[in-house]
Structure formats: C-alpha cells, structure tokens
Design an enzyme around this catalytic site. Structure first.
Site, PDB file in Angstrom:
ATOM      1  CB  CYS A  65      -0.980  -0.017   1.177  1.00  9.84           C
ATOM      2  SG  CYS A  65      -0.259   0.106   2.821  1.00  9.84           S
ATOM      3  N   GLY A  66       0.390   2.375   0.327  1.00  5.42           N
ATOM      4  CA  GLY A  66       1.216   3.572   0.307  1.00  5.42           C
ATOM      5  C   GLY A  66       2.378   3.504   1.277  1.00  5.42           C
ATOM      6  N   GLY A  68       2.570   0.608   3.756  1.00 13.32           N
ATOM      7  CA  GLY A  68       2.704  -0.746   4.287  1.00 13.32           C
ATOM      8  C   GLY A  68       2.082  -0.894   5.663  1.00 13.32           C
ATOM      9  CB  ILE A  69       1.465   1.566   8.355  1.00 16.42           C
ATOM     10  CG1 ILE A  69       2.939   1.996   8.413  1.00 16.42           C
ATOM     11  CG2 ILE A  69       0.854   1.558   9.751  1.00 16.42           C
ATOM     12  CD1 ILE A  69       3.130   3.469   8.753  1.00 16.42           C
ATOM     13  N   GLY A  70      -0.976   0.197   7.017  1.00 15.85           N
ATOM     14  CA  GLY A  70      -2.376  -0.226   7.083  1.00 15.85           C
ATOM     15  C   GLY A  70      -2.551  -1.692   6.724  1.00 15.85           C
ATOM     16  CG  ASN A  99       9.399 -10.998  15.332  1.00 10.22           C
ATOM     17  OD1 ASN A  99      10.214 -10.208  14.881  1.00 10.22           O
ATOM     18  ND2 ASN A  99       9.148 -11.082  16.620  1.00 10.22           N
TER      19      ASN A  99
END
Length: 150
Positions: A65-66, A68-70, A99
């Site tokens: 996405c713009g 990567g966070i969302g 992780n």
C-alpha cells in the site's frame, strides 16, 4: 513456495514490479488484486491475502500500500497471522528469523523498486531460527488465543 500477493491503488506499480521479480525467480504466486485503475479499501485486500495464508492455501504473503502500515495492521487482525512492515534489510530478516512472520508489507511511497526486490529476496531466503525466539512467538500466539477464544 506459494505466495499470496495484494495491493491497493497506491501501490499497484510496486506490486507489478515485484511480481515480475518473482516470475524471474520461478516463484509461484497468486495476485489477489487490486487491478490497474481499481480503487479499493486496502483492508479488504489485506484480509483476503491474510486469510488465504492463515488457511494454509499459501505459505506466505506480500502486501503493498502507500506505507505498508495499514496492510500490516489489517493482516495482523487475522488469527494466526504475523505481518511486519519491511523497509530495511535488518528488520526484514528479523521479521522471519525472530518473529516467524508469514506476511511482509511494503509501502510504494516509502521505498524504491530495487530496495523492495532486495528485501523480498532477504525475506524469502530467511526462515524462523527458533531458539530464544520460540518462547516469544509462542507467547504472541497465547495472547492472540485469549481474544479469539471469546
């Protein structure tokens, strides 16, 4: 390895470049969208990809996405999924080795194509190293189960 891929309209160009990169490496993937010109809500794409990975239809997922966070926030809402924003080599490697993340996310407005290709390679070549990280990943799963068991 089978990979699920998805993006919103803000990252269509980066997704296309990474798909070409994967094709060149002979890596199997499925594009869950969006398509060129589509305006979508990124949570819908993130959920679709994360659900496919959680069900075991795909071993890993890559979301764009713009920023990567969302995408990472949404993918992490799917039980059993661990997703991380990957914009630098060290964090990308650790997302897998420490992780055991099954999904990486990237932002087209944050990183360039060549760095993204490099990070995808690092991520695909890294495996969970276990050791001291096993107890931590197990605890993440325990905490998640507290909320999904209700």
């Amino acid at each position: 390895m089978k990979i699920a891929i998805g993006c919103d309209e803000a990252a269509y160009g980066l997704k296309v470049e990474i798909m070409k990169h994967l094709e060149g490496k002979g890596i199997e993937f499925f594009d869950f969208g969006s398509k060129k010109g589509d305006v979508v809500l990124y949570p819908d794409v993130a959920y679709t990809v994360a659900d496919a990975v959680a069900k075991g239809d795909y071993e890993r997922g890559i979301l764009f996405c713009g920023t990567g966070i969302g995408m990472a926030i949404t993918a992490n809402k799917v039980p059993g999924i661990r997703a991380a924003v990957c914009h630098d080599p060290y964090s990308t490697e650790r997302s897998r080795k420490s992780n055991n993340c099954q999904i990486m996310t990237m932002g087209e407005r944050v990183i360039g194509v060549e760095l993204a290709k490099y990070l995808v390679d690092i991520w695909l070549e890294s495996d969970f190293s276990g050791g001291g990280s096993t107890a931590k990943v197990d605890r993440i799963t325990e905490i998640e189960k507290r909320f999904t068991a209700k």
